[in-house]
Scaffold this motif. Structure first.
Motif, short mmCIF file in Angstrom:
data_model
loop_
_atom_site.label_atom_id
_atom_site.label_comp_id
_atom_site.label_asym_id
_atom_site.label_seq_id
_atom_site.Cartn_x
_atom_site.Cartn_y
_atom_site.Cartn_z
N ALA A 93 41.05 47.35 49.43
CA ALA A 93 42.05 48.21 49.09
C ALA A 93 43.03 47.55 48.21
O ALA A 93 42.98 46.33 48.07
N ALA A 94 43.65 48.41 47.17
CA ALA A 94 44.33 48.10 46.27
C ALA A 94 45.83 48.75 46.35
O ALA A 94 45.76 49.76 46.96
N GLY A 95 47.01 48.09 45.86
CA GLY A 95 48.21 48.72 45.71
C GLY A 95 49.05 49.06 46.99
O GLY A 95 48.47 47.99 47.75
N GLU A 96 49.46 49.84 47.49
CA GLU A 96 50.15 50.21 48.75
C GLU A 96 49.12 49.99 49.78
O GLU A 96 49.56 49.58 51.03
N GLY A 97 47.96 50.45 49.80
CA GLY A 97 46.86 50.37 50.70
C GLY A 97 46.65 48.90 51.19
O GLY A 97 46.04 48.69 52.37
N ALA A 98 47.11 47.90 50.31
CA ALA A 98 46.67 46.60 50.48
C ALA A 98 47.65 45.94 51.33
O ALA A 98 47.79 44.73 51.71
N ARG A 99 49.09 46.77 51.65
CA ARG A 99 50.20 46.22 52.52
C ARG A 99 50.13 46.57 53.72
O ARG A 99 51.13 46.00 54.42
N GLY A 100 49.36 47.25 54.32
CA GLY A 100 49.48 47.56 55.71
C GLY A 100 48.61 46.34 56.58
O GLY A 100 47.75 45.80 56.02
N LEU A 101 48.53 46.93 57.81
CA LEU A 101 47.45 45.87 58.68
C LEU A 101 46.07 46.57 58.95
O LEU A 101 45.04 45.86 59.10
N GLU A 102 46.12 48.01 58.55
CA GLU A 102 44.71 48.55 58.96
C GLU A 102 43.87 48.38 57.79
O GLU A 102 44.03 48.12 56.72
N ALA A 103 42.49 48.57 58.24
CA ALA A 103 41.58 48.35 57.48
C ALA A 103 41.12 49.65 56.64
O ALA A 103 40.51 50.49 57.30
N VAL A 104 41.56 49.58 55.43
CA VAL A 104 41.49 50.83 54.46
C VAL A 104 40.75 50.68 53.38
O VAL A 104 40.74 49.33 53.05
N GLY A 105 40.79 51.68 52.40
CA GLY A 105 40.06 51.28 51.15
C GLY A 105 38.90 51.72 50.89
O GLY A 105 38.24 52.34 51.77
N ASP A 106 38.11 51.42 49.98
CA ASP A 106 36.72 51.60 49.58
C ASP A 106 35.74 50.75 50.46
O ASP A 106 35.97 49.72 50.58
N VAL A 107 34.84 51.49 51.01
CA VAL A 107 33.75 50.48 51.94
C VAL A 107 32.76 50.11 50.95
O VAL A 107 32.00 50.76 50.24
N LEU A 108 32.66 48.65 50.93
CA LEU A 108 31.90 48.11 50.12
C LEU A 108 30.49 47.78 50.88
O LEU A 108 29.49 47.62 50.30
N VAL A 109 30.78 47.35 52.02
CA VAL A 109 29.43 47.08 53.10
C VAL A 109 29.66 47.82 54.30
O VAL A 109 30.90 47.75 54.87
N ALA A 110 28.89 48.47 54.94
CA ALA A 110 28.78 49.02 55.98
C ALA A 110 27.54 48.80 57.05
O ALA A 110 26.51 48.62 56.36
N ASP A 111 28.07 48.12 58.15
CA ASP A 111 27.12 47.89 59.19
C ASP A 111 26.09 46.77 58.78
O ASP A 111 24.91 47.02 58.96
N ALA A 112 26.57 45.97 58.20
CA ALA A 112 25.77 44.65 57.67
C ALA A 112 25.68 43.79 58.84
O ALA A 112 26.50 43.46 59.79
N PRO A 113 24.40 42.98 59.13
CA PRO A 113 24.16 42.08 60.07
C PRO A 113 25.00 41.06 59.81
O PRO A 113 25.35 40.42 58.99
N GLY A 118 20.79 29.72 62.57
CA GLY A 118 21.14 28.84 61.46
C GLY A 118 20.73 29.59 60.10
O GLY A 118 21.29 28.97 58.90
N THR A 119 20.21 30.89 60.00
CA THR A 119 19.86 31.34 58.73
C THR A 119 21.00 32.44 58.46
O THR A 119 21.28 33.57 59.30
N PRO A 120 21.85 32.15 57.44
CA PRO A 120 22.68 33.18 57.12
C PRO A 120 22.52 34.69 56.65
O PRO A 120 21.22 34.70 56.24
N ALA A 121 23.30 35.51 57.04
CA ALA A 121 23.01 37.00 56.50
C ALA A 121 23.76 37.22 55.40
O ALA A 121 24.92 37.33 55.42
#
Length: 317
Positions: A93-113, A118-121
Motif C-alpha cells: 500500500a502507498a499513501g494514505e493506505g499505508a497509514r492504517g492497520l488493515e492489510a490493504v493495497g495491491d496484492v503482490l503474492v497470493a496463497d504462497a507456501p 529447512g528448505t525455504p519457500a
C-alpha cells in the motif's frame, strides 16, 4: 533481549509468541541496486506457536520523506494452518493506505507456501522476492551475563534458537525514490472484530531497557510520530541513571533511537544504526549507549549459519 518478549513482564504481547516481534533488519542485497527488509517474530519458534497467527497482520512500514509517518506498507497475512501447512498473502500500500492497520493495497503474492522445514519457500513476484517460515534466529547476546550484572558467561543465548522470518527483497526504487528511508515493523491482531496493534518496533533492545512494565502495551500500540513527545523525558531519566549522562547528552543519544524508526541511507554501507545487517553487534551497541561506554560489550560474535543469498537467515536448528 533484542525486541523479544516485548509485552509486560517479559512476556510476549497478549501472551502469544506468534505476535511477538523479535528483530528488524534493513541492508543491501548482494545484487547491486536491491534492498532487503526482514522482520522476525515468534521467539524460540516453534515452541510458542507452530504457525503464523491467522488473525494477525504482520507489517513493514516505510517512511520515504522523513515525516515519521508511513508512506509505504507491506502487509503479510496468513491462512489458517492445516495439516502442518500454511499460505501467505502479501500486499503493498502507498499513501494514505499505508497509514492504517488493515492489510490493504495491491496484492503482490497470493496463497504462497510458508516453509516450516529447512528448505525455504521463495516466491518471485515481479520485482519483489519474498519468503516466510521457520529460520535460525540471528540475534546473539550473553543474556545470562547481562542478568548477572555484566559477569560474562561466554554463552550465546541465541546460538540454538529459531524464529519465524519474513524476508522481502526488491529494487531500491520500490522502497522510495530517495536514498534514505525509515523502517519499522508492526504486528496487529483482530480482537472483538477490530484490528489492534500489539507490538511494534525498529531499533533493537529499547523496550526491554527503557519502558516500564505499565507502559509497554501503550508503546506497542503507538506510532513513531509521537515517540519523542511521549518518551523523551522517561528515557532521559533512564540514561541518567544507567550512564550518568547530562540531560543534553542523554537527549543526543535518544535522537538516534527516537522516534523508533530504523533509518537507512542506502547511499552508505549498512551497519547499525544505519540500517542493520544480520551480523551487527547490536547488544554491544546498546550496552555502550546505556552505560556511556562503561560496559562496551558482551564479547559474543555473530552467528556463522547466515546464508550468502536470499533469504539470508540460516536454516532452522
Amino acid at each position: 533481549m533484542s525486541h523479544h518478549l516485548s509485552g509486560p513482564n517479559l512476556r510476549s504481547p497478549e501472551g502469544d509468541a506468534r505476535l511477538d516481534l523479535t528483530d528488524l533488519f534493513a541492508f543491501a542485497a548482494p545484487e547491486p541496486g536491491r534492498t532487503v527488509l526482514i522482520m522476525n517474530v515468534n521467539p524460540v519458534a516453534p515452541s510458542g506457536g507452530q504457525a503464523f497467527h491467522p488473525q494477525a497482520v504482520y507489517r513493514i512500514d516505510i517512511d520515504t520523506d522523513g515525516d515519521r509517518r508511513a508512506d509505504l506498507a507491506y502487509s503479510f497475512t496468513f491462512s489458517e494452518p492445516r495439516d502442518g501447512a500454511q499460505t501467505m498473502t502479501v500486499r503493498r500500500a502507498a499513501g494514505e493506505g499505508a497509514r492504517g492497520l488493515e492489510a490493504v493495497g495491491d496484492v503482490l503474492v497470493a496463497d504462497a507456501p510458508v516453509s516450516f522445514t529447512g528448505t525455504p519457500a521463495v516466491v518471485e513476484a515481479g520485482a519483489h522476492r519474498v519468503s516466510a517460515g521457520l529460520r535460525s534466529d540471528p540475534f546473539f547476546a550473553d543474556l545470562d551475563g547481562i542478568v548477572k550484572d555484566f559477569q560474562w558467561t561466554g554463552v550465546d543465548w541465541g546460538a540454538d534458537k529459531n524464529v519465524f522470518g519474513i524476508v522481502l527483497e526488491a529494487p531500491d526504487a520500490q522502497f522510495g525514490p530517495a536514498p534514505e528511508i525509515g523502517v519499522w515493523a508492526r504486528v496487529s491482531v483482530r480482537k472483538d472484530g477490530h484490528l489492534v496493534s500489539v507490538d511494534r518496533g525498529a531499533h533493537p533492545s529499547l523496550t526491554a531497557y527503557f519502558n516500564e512494565e505499565d507502559v509497554k502495551e501503550a508503546y506497542n500500540a503507538g506510532d513513531p510520530v509521537d515517540d519523542w513527545e511521549n518518551y523523551r523525558e522517561p528515557w532521559t531519566a533512564k540514561l541518567q541513571h544507567f550512564g550518568g549522562y547530562t540531560t543534553d547528552a542523554a537527549e543526543a543519544q535518544l535522537r538516534i533511537v527516537l522516534p523508533d524508526i530504523l533509518r537507512y541511507d542506502r547511499a552508505r554501507p549498512a551497519g547499525y544504526p544505519n540500517g542493520r545487517t544480520l551480523s551487527d553487534d547490536v547488544t554491544s551497541a546498546r550496552l555502550t549507549m546505556l552505560t556511556d561506554g562503561k560496559v562496551p560489550g558482551d564479547h559474543i560474535g555473530p552467528h556463522t549459519d547466515l546464508l550468502p543469498a536470499f533469504p539470508y537467515l540460516g536454516h532452522p536448528h
